[in-house]
Structure formats: structure tokens, C-alpha cells
Design a protein around this motif. Structure first.
Motif, PDB file in Angstrom:
ATOM      1  N   PRO A  50       0.837  -1.265   0.178  1.00 42.33           N
ATOM      2  CA  PRO A  50      -0.001   0.059  -0.069  1.00 42.33           C
ATOM      3  C   PRO A  50       0.711   1.250   0.019  1.00 42.33           C
ATOM      4  O   PRO A  50       0.385   2.259   0.568  1.00 42.33           O
ATOM      5  CB  PRO A  50      -0.623   0.015   1.225  1.00 42.33           C
ATOM      6  CG  PRO A  50       0.316  -0.691   2.023  1.00 42.33           C
ATOM      7  CD  PRO A  50       1.032  -1.715   1.443  1.00 42.33           C
ATOM      8  N   HIS A  51       1.907   1.211  -0.408  1.00 42.46           N
ATOM      9  CA  HIS A  51       2.941   2.308  -0.410  1.00 42.46           C
ATOM     10  C   HIS A  51       3.216   3.321  -1.713  1.00 42.46           C
ATOM     11  O   HIS A  51       4.018   4.338  -1.610  1.00 42.46           O
ATOM     12  CB  HIS A  51       4.565   1.987  -0.183  1.00 42.46           C
ATOM     13  CG  HIS A  51       4.453   0.670   1.243  1.00 42.46           C
ATOM     14  ND1 HIS A  51       3.721   1.062   2.412  1.00 42.46           N
ATOM     15  CD2 HIS A  51       5.044  -0.252   1.258  1.00 42.46           C
ATOM     16  CE1 HIS A  51       3.848   0.180   3.078  1.00 42.46           C
ATOM     17  NE2 HIS A  51       4.823  -0.698   2.669  1.00 42.46           N
ATOM     18  N   LYS A  52       2.314   3.258  -2.662  1.00 40.99           N
ATOM     19  CA  LYS A  52       2.675   4.068  -3.957  1.00 40.99           C
ATOM     20  C   LYS A  52       2.285   5.485  -3.535  1.00 40.99           C
ATOM     21  O   LYS A  52       3.136   6.300  -4.468  1.00 40.99           O
ATOM     22  CB  LYS A  52       1.840   3.351  -4.840  1.00 40.99           C
ATOM     23  CG  LYS A  52       2.243   2.198  -5.459  1.00 40.99           C
ATOM     24  CD  LYS A  52       1.412   1.753  -6.632  1.00 40.99           C
ATOM     25  CE  LYS A  52       1.769   0.436  -7.245  1.00 40.99           C
ATOM     26  NZ  LYS A  52       1.262   0.225  -8.598  1.00 40.99           N
ATOM     27  N   GLN A  53       1.717   5.895  -2.550  1.00 39.15           N
ATOM     28  CA  GLN A  53       1.652   7.440  -2.291  1.00 39.15           C
ATOM     29  C   GLN A  53       2.227   7.587  -1.145  1.00 39.15           C
ATOM     30  O   GLN A  53       3.038   8.798  -1.016  1.00 39.15           O
ATOM     31  CB  GLN A  53       0.087   7.615  -2.078  1.00 39.15           C
ATOM     32  CG  GLN A  53      -0.805   7.544  -3.343  1.00 39.15           C
ATOM     33  CD  GLN A  53      -2.277   7.697  -3.274  1.00 39.15           C
ATOM     34  OE1 GLN A  53      -2.927   6.948  -2.800  1.00 39.15           O
ATOM     35  NE2 GLN A  53      -2.769   8.960  -3.573  1.00 39.15           N
ATOM     36  N   ALA A  54       2.470   7.010  -0.073  1.00 34.49           N
ATOM     37  CA  ALA A  54       3.309   7.288   1.067  1.00 34.49           C
ATOM     38  C   ALA A  54       4.507   7.364   0.810  1.00 34.49           C
ATOM     39  O   ALA A  54       5.304   8.111   1.591  1.00 34.49           O
ATOM     40  CB  ALA A  54       2.670   6.174   2.136  1.00 34.49           C
ATOM     41  N   VAL A  55       5.228   6.561  -0.152  1.00 29.23           N
ATOM     42  CA  VAL A  55       6.542   6.688  -0.469  1.00 29.23           C
ATOM     43  C   VAL A  55       7.056   8.009  -0.972  1.00 29.23           C
ATOM     44  O   VAL A  55       8.045   8.244  -0.621  1.00 29.23           O
ATOM     45  CB  VAL A  55       6.940   5.710  -1.492  1.00 29.23           C
ATOM     46  CG1 VAL A  55       6.452   5.965  -3.038  1.00 29.23           C
ATOM     47  CG2 VAL A  55       8.708   5.378  -1.673  1.00 29.23           C
ATOM     48  N   ILE A  56       6.030   8.786  -1.463  1.00 35.92           N
ATOM     49  CA  ILE A  56       6.607  10.243  -1.839  1.00 35.92           C
ATOM     50  C   ILE A  56       7.280  11.068  -0.773  1.00 35.92           C
ATOM     51  O   ILE A  56       8.062  11.818  -1.138  1.00 35.92           O
ATOM     52  CB  ILE A  56       5.572  10.805  -2.447  1.00 35.92           C
ATOM     53  CG1 ILE A  56       4.769   9.973  -3.838  1.00 35.92           C
ATOM     54  CG2 ILE A  56       5.568  12.328  -2.867  1.00 35.92           C
ATOM     55  CD1 ILE A  56       3.584  10.670  -4.384  1.00 35.92           C
ATOM     56  N   ALA A  57       6.763  10.923   0.398  1.00 37.35           N
ATOM     57  CA  ALA A  57       7.377  11.797   1.350  1.00 37.35           C
ATOM     58  C   ALA A  57       8.809  11.431   1.721  1.00 37.35           C
ATOM     59  O   ALA A  57       9.397  12.258   2.335  1.00 37.35           O
ATOM     60  CB  ALA A  57       6.637  11.460   2.801  1.00 37.35           C
ATOM     61  N   HIS A  58       9.336  10.251   1.258  1.00 42.14           N
ATOM     62  CA  HIS A  58      10.782   9.897   1.577  1.00 42.14           C
ATOM     63  C   HIS A  58      11.583  10.192   0.372  1.00 42.14           C
ATOM     64  O   HIS A  58      12.873   9.705   0.482  1.00 42.14           O
ATOM     65  CB  HIS A  58      10.724   8.343   2.059  1.00 42.14           C
ATOM     66  CG  HIS A  58       9.802   8.071   3.300  1.00 42.14           C
ATOM     67  ND1 HIS A  58      10.125   8.404   4.662  1.00 42.14           N
ATOM     68  CD2 HIS A  58       8.564   7.596   3.338  1.00 42.14           C
ATOM     69  CE1 HIS A  58       9.149   8.053   5.189  1.00 42.14           C
ATOM     70  NE2 HIS A  58       8.272   7.464   4.702  1.00 42.14           N
ATOM     71  N   LEU A  59      11.164  10.833  -0.678  1.00 46.32           N
ATOM     72  CA  LEU A  59      11.926  10.910  -1.990  1.00 46.32           C
ATOM     73  C   LEU A  59      12.627  12.425  -2.060  1.00 46.32           C
ATOM     74  O   LEU A  59      11.775  13.144  -1.392  1.00 46.32           O
ATOM     75  CB  LEU A  59      11.031  10.489  -3.143  1.00 46.32           C
ATOM     76  CG  LEU A  59      10.691   9.048  -2.979  1.00 46.32           C
ATOM     77  CD1 LEU A  59       9.855   8.723  -4.421  1.00 46.32           C
ATOM     78  CD2 LEU A  59      11.555   8.129  -2.854  1.00 46.32           C
ATOM     79  N   ASP A  60      13.439  12.648  -2.673  1.00 45.49           N
ATOM     80  CA  ASP A  60      13.898  13.962  -3.029  1.00 45.49           C
ATOM     81  C   ASP A  60      13.530  14.829  -4.180  1.00 45.49           C
ATOM     82  O   ASP A  60      13.096  15.801  -4.092  1.00 45.49           O
ATOM     83  CB  ASP A  60      15.431  13.745  -3.206  1.00 45.49           C
ATOM     84  CG  ASP A  60      16.449  13.248  -2.095  1.00 45.49           C
ATOM     85  OD1 ASP A  60      16.192  13.964  -1.013  1.00 45.49           O
ATOM     86  OD2 ASP A  60      16.772  12.147  -2.483  1.00 45.49           O
ATOM     87  N   ARG A  61      12.884  13.735  -5.325  1.00 46.13           N
ATOM     88  CA  ARG A  61      12.179  14.596  -6.239  1.00 46.13           C
ATOM     89  C   ARG A  61      11.199  13.410  -6.884  1.00 46.13           C
ATOM     90  O   ARG A  61      11.760  12.347  -6.943  1.00 46.13           O
ATOM     91  CB  ARG A  61      13.028  15.439  -7.241  1.00 46.13           C
ATOM     92  CG  ARG A  61      13.950  14.540  -8.003  1.00 46.13           C
ATOM     93  CD  ARG A  61      14.769  15.471  -9.003  1.00 46.13           C
ATOM     94  NE  ARG A  61      15.621  14.784  -9.816  1.00 46.13           N
ATOM     95  CZ  ARG A  61      16.788  14.367  -9.656  1.00 46.13           C
ATOM     96  NH1 ARG A  61      17.216  14.639  -8.580  1.00 46.13           N
ATOM     97  NH2 ARG A  61      17.538  13.704 -10.485  1.00 46.13           N
TER      98      ARG A  61
END
Length: 284
Positions: free
Chosen positions: A66-77
Motif C-alpha cells: 500500500p505504499h505507492k503514495q506514502a513513499v513520496i514523502a521519503h523521496l527527494d524529487r
């Protein structure tokens, strides 16, 4: 010395077919690298990426539910397409930064290219489901000038998704139940038109409820596309074929999106001429 590797992360992850796909391609190309499945709970995403940033052998990861949206907070761009969709399924380290991509759009559209490469008087798709997978599907179809009827258990959710992803489009939101009972609607002349019906939900998947879709809602000549991969040949696709409709299964999208990710991970083109062998492997 450890080999380069990529992986797929999600929770749960045991059902993922991604390791089988990527390992098949690595072996076929003779690339000395690995591809793994790694279970990561929602609360552990930060620790996961902190550890991978420091690993010189890590080439990136695919991200599943279930991480396809939550992962965004941990990326640089984010790549512009991933930013527009608001979902990431591929993360790659680039110059010390973690960059998020969405290869689901390319994977979904790939088997439709033969049709979409033609000119049409009108293009319409009925998309069943408004979850994470539908975001990429709606964005991809809207970019191909397809008018979308998006069906969800909660029509307000479908309407909000359409307004977010293609605010200028003349799309429509309806209840998923709209397509369950038969209709006596008489379709107009569909010559020169492109019609598509997509099951973008988990309905019909092994262990899930069946998809309730009555084929009187299918225009003549419509293409039936089911993104479910287990089973690959769903009851929806079997019913469509029985009516003479062309069909596309979920393995087509799965392999297509994996191919785009593989190129980013390993800087090599996967051997797509061996898709038949790969499909046989995934069917075991």
C-alpha cells in the motif's frame, strides 16, 4: 563483493511476481545482479530508504501496495508524470538523490498501442475501480484523448479523482453498481470508435469477490482489459472472449511496467522477444 541488486517493497509482498520477472531477464541477459522481494511496513519506510541510500549496491526498488503514495514523502524529487499522478511505483538513486517514477502508465498503455496509434472519431473507456491502480490508468487514458466513465463504490471518490487528474476533461463518475444489472441501452454506430472496458479493481482476483459486470454495457467491438494477475485469465476476460471481444490480461501491464523499471535499474533493455517464455513461467 556483493552484487548490485534491486527489489520490490510492499506489505504484504509474498504474492509479488516482480522477482520472477526481473530475475528471468537478468539471467537471460547474463547480468550479474539480483532482484529481491522485501517486506516493508508503512511505519518502516523511512528506515528502509535511509539504509538503502547508504548501500552502493542498491539500484532502486519497485513499490507496490500500500505504499505507492506514502513513499513520496521519503523521496527527494519526482518525475513529472509521477508528480501529476500522485503515485510512485519505481524509485531510483540518481546522483545521491532518490527519484520517484511511475511506470504503471507505460505498462498499461503498451498493449493498447496498436489501437491507440490509429485515428478515431471518438474514444471512450469504462474504468471499473478508483483505487491506486486507477490513478495511473486514468492519467494514461486522458493523455490519449479518451473520455472516461469512472466507476467506484463511492462515485464522489471517482469524481474527485477525475477532477484531480484531468480537470478539463469531459469525463463522468458513476457508481460501480451501475454496471452490474443488464441494460437495454442501444449503442449507436461504433464504426471508427475506440471502446475499452478496464477492470482496475481487485474484484475477480483469487480470494476476492467476483466482478459484477453485465456485458450489455459493453459497446460492440469493445476491448476488455483486466489488470488482475491471479488468475491471469479471469472470469471477466473469459466472458468477454465468449462474446467475441478482444482481451488483454493483467500480465501484459505487469510485464510492461516491469520492463520500464528494469531499464532504469540495470541500464539494459529486457529481452521482450522472450515474453512467451516469461508468461509461461509466471503461470506456474
Amino acid at each position: 563483493m556483493s552484487q548490485p541488486y534491486a527489489e520490490v517493497v510492499g506489505d504484504p509482498i509474498a504474492q509479488s511476481k516482480s522477482p520472477a520477472i526481473h530475475c528471468f531477464w537478468l539471467a537471460a541477459l547474463g547480468i550479474a545482479a539480483e532482484y529481491r522481494a522485501h517486506s516493508v511496513a508503512a511505519g518502516d519506510l523511512g528506515d528502509y530508504f535511509a539504509a538503502r541510500r547508504a548501500d552502493p549496491n542498491w539500484r532502486g526498488c519497485n513499490v507496490t501496495m500500500p505504499h505507492k503514495q506514502a513513499v513520496i514523502a521519503h523521496l527527494d524529487r519526482l518525475d513529472p508524470l509521477a508528480e501529476r499522478i500522485g503515485a510512485v511505483n519505481t524509485v531510483v538513486p540518481e546522483g545521491g538523490a532518490l527519484v520517484g517514477y511511475n511506470t504503471d502508465v507505460a505498462g498499461f498503455l503498451e498493449p493498447l498501442q496498436g489501437w491507440l496509434g490509429k485515428r478515431h472519431l471518438y474514444r471512450m473507456a469504462r474504468v471499473l475501480g478508483a483505487g491506486g491502480a486507477a490513478r495511473a490508468i486514468v492519467a494514461g487514458l486522458a493523455a490519449e484523448r479518451v473520455t472516461i466513465v469512472l466507476a467506484a463504490r463511492d462515485p464522489a471518490k471517482a469524481e474527485a479523482l477525475l477532477a484531480e487528474l484531468d480537470p478539463g476533461g469531459e469525463h463522468h463518475a458513476v457508481a460501480l453498481s451501475h454496471f452490474a444489472p443488464p441494460t437495454d441501452f442501444v449503442f449507436d454506430d461504433r464504426a471508427g470508435c475506440f471502446d475499452l472496458i478496464v477492470n482496475a479493481s481487485p474484484l475477480g482476483m483469487r480470494g476476492q469477490d467476483p466482478l459484477a459486470f453485465d456485458f450489455t454495457h459493453a459497446p460492440p467491438g469493445a476491448i476488455a482489459y483486466d489488470i488482475v494477475t491471479d488468475p491471469a485469465d479471469t472470469a471477466f476476460l473469459k466472458a468477454a472472449r465468449a462474446r467475441g471481444m478482444p482481451t488483454i490480461d493483467g500480465l501484459a501491464m505487469l510485464i510492461g511496467q516491469a520492463a520500464a523499471a528494469f531499464e532504469r535499474f540495470f541500464a539494459a533493455h529486457p529481452p521482450r522477444d522472450r515474453d512467451g517464455e516469461l508468461r509461461a513461467l509466471l503461470a506456474r
